[in-house]
Design an enzyme around this catalytic site. Structure first.
Site, PDB file in Angstrom:
ATOM      1  N   GLU A  61       4.859  -4.455   6.243  1.00 51.95           N
ATOM      2  CA  GLU A  61       6.812  -2.881   6.099  1.00 51.95           C
ATOM      3  C   GLU A  61       7.879  -4.251   6.696  1.00 51.95           C
ATOM      4  O   GLU A  61       8.034  -3.514   7.708  1.00 51.95           O
ATOM      5  CB  GLU A  61       6.624  -1.837   6.453  1.00 51.95           C
ATOM      6  CG  GLU A  61       5.270  -1.019   6.021  1.00 51.95           C
ATOM      7  CD  GLU A  61       5.175   0.470   6.541  1.00 51.95           C
ATOM      8  OE1 GLU A  61       6.189   0.770   7.312  1.00 51.95           O
ATOM      9  OE2 GLU A  61       4.640   1.525   5.226  1.00 51.95           O
TER      10      GLU A  61
ATOM     11  N   GLU B 245      -0.180   1.548  -0.129  1.00 55.01           N
ATOM     12  CA  GLU B 245      -0.605   2.520   1.195  1.00 55.01           C
ATOM     13  C   GLU B 245       0.099   3.975   0.443  1.00 55.01           C
ATOM     14  O   GLU B 245       1.068   4.148  -0.258  1.00 55.01           O
ATOM     15  CB  GLU B 245      -0.182   2.674   2.770  1.00 55.01           C
ATOM     16  CG  GLU B 245      -0.172   1.683   2.960  1.00 55.01           C
ATOM     17  CD  GLU B 245       0.359   1.402   4.496  1.00 55.01           C
ATOM     18  OE1 GLU B 245       1.502   2.495   5.141  1.00 55.01           O
ATOM     19  OE2 GLU B 245       0.329   0.170   5.101  1.00 55.01           O
TER      20      GLU B 245
END
Lengths: 676, 676, 676
Positions: free
Chosen positions: B151, B304
């Site tokens: 991320e 995710e």
């Protein structure tokens, strides 16, 4: 008054700042104090710069004079060390005193309570001034209580604090490996290899919000650092003045300072009572009971309240006629032995210039506020020592843990709105509403004397606590617990034993998961079979535990959503006792009805049955029981006197006997002598 | 799986942190993974400190063991470099790693993704660890995908960044004079004479909000710096492991990182899907389509999602039964070839301890979540590779430009509430609501295969874009554009050619000015002559272009205010095609009716007509078309099977044939073989 | 135009930035200026970096050319020093120029008005450039007005400021003892022993919110520092160009800069008029009247307004057709002699790119805005000098004190919502609503010419003020005061003489205490005996003075709460006059009716009686009275011409004579010659 024998009378008076006024004004103050029956003033809070204008210069003469003046009038001094506001020269010459805030900004001199609790310079100078004051005044006839500093509660994130934090951690955890384990530092790769790698949690790394184990310990560390500041002065004082009680005043309910721990170091619990305008009487009562519980029920000091408006509220509403009197008696009713105000004389400049005072900027004795306070002072004087030192005998207990407060609200998820104080208040009101006396104590306290114990939302369960609750219940106790309990240990690490963790067998349930909803979405609790008044359906909100019955039985079930029909209220028979679990955040009525019924079942009764809106408490001293009646309702009520002696209040004869008359805001105190 | 030949099956599993657990727990995990049909785990994200506890020490043994264990169970590894969280010793010894935030504050170690993307030390160490991992594991049987860091999305405003920014600018603009011109630095006397005079835009000079050309370039620069971080590791990996795909996961839709640019450097697009509780299915679908578009329609990785609640929402609602399954199939339906979760096993401490996981703190396989996921895993296993690598054939396109997002919302004026993602969603819903498949691509993409193209609010028109749109329309395309388009160039400099600038002849209008109103004040669009369902009056709000017809004709006009009667919806015949302009922010119904009509006119059809609330997509692979049916509605629906083969879902016979039964939340997949 | 003889015509035009454009564009601008009747432009605001690209380099040639061009077209220059935005090289080489903000953060180069007012380097360079410009252009035919810098209003908290603040304090208070006394530094132990101990009030010590006497002086100091910046340049200019007026433009109503003081140093008052969309006309009128009052009624400069939308509002609504014209005439009607816009030509990049302009990004003369402005320019040109320099003769005055604004809103308590400008507006509207002309002046101004004086909420009463009000009333004046008056002295120290302090005998009351309630709780004012229209009961809110009558009589009493029946509106006969006291914050109707009645009693009349919604003012010049009629209402109205000569507007004959026709937004100017 000594450390052992307190409160020869109800202390009445409060914070006094003669250093802001000329000596002519002092004389006028003495005249007014006498008119108002003031018998104690607190001073010289904040006068450090006046007393010690430079490092080697001390000016106590003005303080000598005012203390002598007080003594000559029979007024006691709650003698304060002035260490809540260091002089400007000290901040300038010893910059380690100035704290670094949570955003990493070194603060500059100003405000008050603006020092680093781990500053070596602060420790040295504050100990020094405390010792000098103790040496000078230990035998002064006015001296009644030592009051250290004021409203402790600084945060600091400076390098001195960081170093002290590391030392504190080393002491607590001994090895880096143990710290890594107890803080779960494998998460997000926070593992450390050396103590020096530990940073303080702050806005600069977001660990203050995002790494709970670290932040929790930082809060513990700051409490300990602050206690060290207190003890640093206390030791200096006791070294020369060993028989005078030593205390400090806690500000309202500063969450960040663990008062349950701090008060262990004080001779008397002491707090400042500043309800917001319109605050519920039950909330004020809860806070009083929390404070009474801090020192095992010993009578405590209400160190400050405002005789009129405050100044820091958004809207500083005047206290209505009679309101100060009612609040003052409520304090006494719950275990305080003082009615002290901030402040005796209103200052003319600075942030508090519009805060209420006994003596206002103008008007002397000719103001509403003065008249009300003076009348109250007269009443208290007449009461003498009839209930001072008296105790409260409660059969119900509410278990509160300060660190649970921290942990519960630090957690990210499940529900942002979680508010421990609000939850406590909800459970407390179920007792308060029927005038059941409650002791507010810790989860690890001895519970053997209680017939009913409530422990709402005990998210963090520390070592020994579950054993304590089990022992209590096994012996026949009745325990009521709230949702989201038994989740984490003292490091905020989640149990892997299934919620509610160590309390799973006690409560006979396994909580598999918990739903959280925004405030506008509700569910319901349908009671399976009526139990007394507990019947029908109640609303619930916020958090919803989804549980499995193990040995417990369901008393109520959810009414909606995919978990409709699953248990939302359970009871587990455990040994000779019962353990109830409220699996969600219910509306007040459910707790009122549940706890009402459990009180009935367990013989927990109010001292007296009175109309709604009237608060009743009892303090016992020697062979006498003092009944306090306070009418928070709008309507006048009449209560039977029952042969007691009325000390405060009005009586009227009615056909069935004498009646106590309580108008809106009215107070009565009646004493009942007990055959010894 | 190689860089060229992806996805031999649907990868199912997700983030796994064995480093937080003992090896006994690993064994239990393997048992549970098998039960749940897990075939891929992502690791060791965040384990840098574990792997490299000091500068010269590396500990891979534990990772070796867990990888071997995975391989022995046939579980693939999405092998992550741990560089999203540098070890504490690194921050301490190489402080250039720690970023400076937008307020100019040097951050301290903690949190995660807390490094400067231009830190030389970070570049050196992250490349080093990536290389070591590649060397060690390039041939490991478990290895399937390289996953770099996690991320990405740090901002930094340190001196290293400032210097790199100046270098970046010099490369882009060559001369100070050119920079002065392209940033319009004459405005407010911001002219510079020397590159060194350039400061970074931040809270310390407010240029982050007030000098858009500079801030825009800073956002570009930060994206480039971050891509450099990615490529720095990628190159190291490819130097020894050249055939394994390399990717990273983008977090939701971090606006500040240009994913359209970033994904060019990744072998597969990958994102983390965290819809807020109650998010509209169309919004999730839009995001999937955006991601699919990032790599030209190639199947992508959903890296995710939560198997249950999240923890950082205000209210972390549980995912309802079936919700995870529905969201998982929606991802596959839109082009993903994975169903990966954060996380496999719930951590016991830290900010994410209440985030959902396959394996919860307690309960192993006996939890609702595990059961639902395991059932899903079984279904996916049975699906094999039937649609992996399959593509979506859309006749409609939505044009999105990441930098337009930045520029549109950076602008001060005309309307504070401008929200590009909300506007895109509104246009997208007009397609989604009738199950028209949509490619989300860039304004400069090849449009020749589309029958209908929507480009909402293209405020910033970059070089080549208007030519692309014109060529498309001229050849017979149907283009729909939204208000406030054609305003600025890539430096946020306003066109002086009259709005919509280079698109003026394409749209046949001149927008003279734009009104902005607060959200409670509306206007209306009255349709002049009904066009299919497009008839009557529609409300509109926020922004109102006041335009002159040049070659366009008015289809609708404003109903109120001083511009009542002026055009609010236009069409311009351009070459063989048509270009529509929606001059304001209309209610959803207008777009539904307009786009519905344009679909009808242009032969753009849904794969199948289904009841409202049911989403349908098709993925084609080889000779087969896979139909996905997902029921987001409350009611059960029945759909004709049409001779297809049902892979997932339930069938019931009815009098007119076999029917697919889709309850609330239900999913069906049916495959139709095509004659090749 | 000279410093003594102003405004030979109405100046029309505004801010012009030729430095952002090529010289070809300049020629186009000249053509458009002529079309629009522009006769003045302001320049080169913000061009410092262009003029002085390095410390020793000056480039005036471009400015020479544009000034010559303007002169050749007969356009005057409001010639600005460019010192509101220092060049980047200056910030880089002389970092003392960059300010430190209230949070203690050193700012970096960027934005504008981003310099420390006490920076020696800034003072040196700004004086230098001002002098060079004066020397170069003092005799330029275009030169009409010197305009120094732009919208002064920086805060700074740097060490240079701290040192200058100490010096300023030393000059004001002479001794540390006096400072301790005047700031009441005994409070919270803030006593200082040495000037060097004084810190600046900021977020770093919270004294900016919590220690009012210090913060008040810091605001005074910053005003003085900023005036010094102005005078630093002004002196340089006057040293070579002594007959051209010198001014600067104040930005809206920047609270932190005391404009009442600042304007003393300017030759003409000047301000920028940026009403928020939908602002009440009365609020704009009040601000005009405040500005007219700054220089004793002398005609002033409206230096900026937007010809269309702004850009920094949340919703930048277009100005409706006619709105600019109406706002422009309203300025002239209240005493302005200019109609100047920001801006002549819209910039293409930067924060203001969407701010309205005479010449928009595209469209030249073919835009709605240009057409409206050009028409207005033509009208103004035809008006010539008929009212320039003309004055307003008001019989009513509203007393306003800038420092009272600071002090009232700095105070913590009694009511957070206290808003001086809102209170002033409420009183002003009572006059405005009936078209009573009002002078807005200071409490210490000469009041002898007024028949009615209102002084709302004069919390801070400075030396001489109460004597002034008493002298006025004693001589027969009619004074209306509002609640919470007479509380503190100029250091924010509370009077001990009983509120309203020195005005106690004037008002004949003693205010014992003041209640504050949240906005949703009200009380009422019941009028005892009707006085004209003043009758019945009015609501009141926020603040409620509880007062005792001394010599005053009660006209109204509270209707609720524990002070029901106590006076809420009083009058005291004082000498030949009367002093009214409104003891709370009343609804508008009470002020309308009270002030309406007092106007009637004191012969204060509107210039003309007109229908509601129409504003009327009169400016007198020589023997002529210029009547301005402005219709803010929705309906067209017709007004009798009364034999005046119509300069602007439309006339229609009706059966009883000629009528002025005023549609919605319409304006008329009629002149009436007076026999001399």
């Amino acid at each position: 008054m000594t450390r052992e024998n307190p409160f020869p009378r109800i202390y009445f008076g409060g914070d006094y700042n003669p250093d802001q006024w000329s000596e002519e004004v002092w004389e006028e103050d003495m005249r007014l104090f006498e008119l108002a029956h003031v018998n104690m003033v607190t001073l010289p809070v904040f006068s450090w710069a006046k007393i010690q204008p430079s490092e080697d210069e001390f000016r106590f003469e003005w303080l000598d004079r005012i203390l002598d003046l007080l003594a000559s009038r029979g007024i006691s001094a709650c003698l304060a060390t002035p260490t809540a506001a260091q002089p400007a020269w000290m901040s300038r010459n010893y910059p380690d005193i100035l704290p670094v805030d949570e955003e990493g900004r070194k603060r500059t001199h100003g405000k008050r309570v603006n020092y680093c609790p781990n500053s070596p310079s602060y420790r040295k100078f504050s100990r020094g001034i405390a010792l000098r004051m103790a040496e000078r005044y230990r035998a002064h006839p006015a001296l009644a209580i030592w009051h250290i500093s004021n409203e402790y509660g600084t945060y600091c994130f400076c390098d001195n604090c960081a170093a002290a934090f590391r030392k504190w951690l080393k002491k607590r955890y001994a090895t880096v490996g143990e710290l890594n384990r107890r803080w779960n530092l494998d998460f997000w790769g926070h593992l450390i290899a050396d103590w020096e790698e530990i940073t303080v949690p702050s806005e600069l790394n977001d660990d203050n919000k995002w790494y709970q184990p670290k932040m929790l310990d930082y809060l513990r560390f700051l409490t300990d650092s602050t206690i060290d500041c207190f003890n640093n002065e206390k030791e200096a004082i006791l070294s020369v003045s060993s028989d005078i009680p030593v205390t400090t005043n806690m500000s309202g309910f500063i969450k960040k300072m663990n008062q349950q721990l701090f008060n262990e170091h004080m001779d008397y619990a002491a707090w400042d009572n500043y309800p917001a305008p319109g605050a519920e009487p039950s909330l004020v009562a809860l806070k009083h009971d929390i404070v009474r519980g801090l020192k095992g029920g010993r009578s405590y000091i209400m160190m400050e309240q405002s005789p009129n408006q405050q100044n820091w509220q958004p809207f500083n509403t005047l206290k209505r006629p009679g309101e100060v009197r009612l609040l003052s008696y409520q304090a006494l009713a719950h275990g305080a032995d003082t009615v002290l105000f901030f402040q005796m004389r209103q200052s003319v400049g600075g942030v508090e210039k519009f805060h209420g005072a006994l003596i206002e900027h103008h008007g002397a004795e000719n103001t509403r506020v003065f008249r009300e306070c003076a009348a109250l002072g007269g009443e208290l004087e007449r009461l003498g020592d009839v209930f001072t030192g008296g105790t409260t005998e409660a059969k119900a207990a509410l278990l509160v843990d300060w660190e649970n407060w921290w942990a519960l609200e630090l957690s990210t998820g499940p529900n942002r709105d979680t508010d421990y104080m609000a939850i406590l208040h909800k459970y407390y009101k179920a007792f308060y509403g029927r005038n059941i006396l409650v002791d507010v104590i810790r989860p690890e306290s001895d519970l053997s004397s209680y017939s009913l114990v409530a422990v709402p939302n005990l998210y963090m369960v520390k070592p020994g606590v579950s054993d304590n609750l089990k022992a209590y219940t096994k012996q026949g106790g009745c325990l009521v617990t709230g949702c989201f309990s038994g989740i984490v240990d003292e490091n905020d690490l989640v149990t892997t034993k299934g919620f509610p963790g160590e309390m799973r067998d006690l409560l006979g349930i396994w909580v598999e998961e918990f739903d959280a909803l925004p405030p506008d979405r509700e569910n319901g609790i349908a009671i399976n079979d009526p139990i007394g008044k507990l019947t029908g359906t109640y609303s619930c909100a916020h958090l919803f535990d989804l549980l499995h019955l193990e040995s417990a039985e369901a008393l109520g079930t959810y009414t909606d959503d995919f978990y409709k029909g699953r248990p939302s209220l359970t009871v587990n028979r455990y040994g000779k006792g019962s353990a109830y679990y409220v699996a969600t955040d219910p509306e007040q009525a459910l707790l009122d009805d549940l706890i009402g019924e459990l009180c009935r079942q367990n013989g927990v009764e109010a001292p007296e049955t009175v109309p709604a809106g009237v608060e009743v408490t009892v303090r016992k001293k020697g062979g006498a029981s003092c009944f306090f009646f306070m009418n928070h309702g709008e309507e006048t009520v009449r209560l039977p006197l029952k042969g007691r002696k009325l000390l405060v209040g009005k009586i009227l004869p009615e056909k069935d006997g004498l009646r106590i008359v309580l108008p809106h805001g009215g107070v009565a105190i009646a004493v009942e002598e007990r055959a010894l």
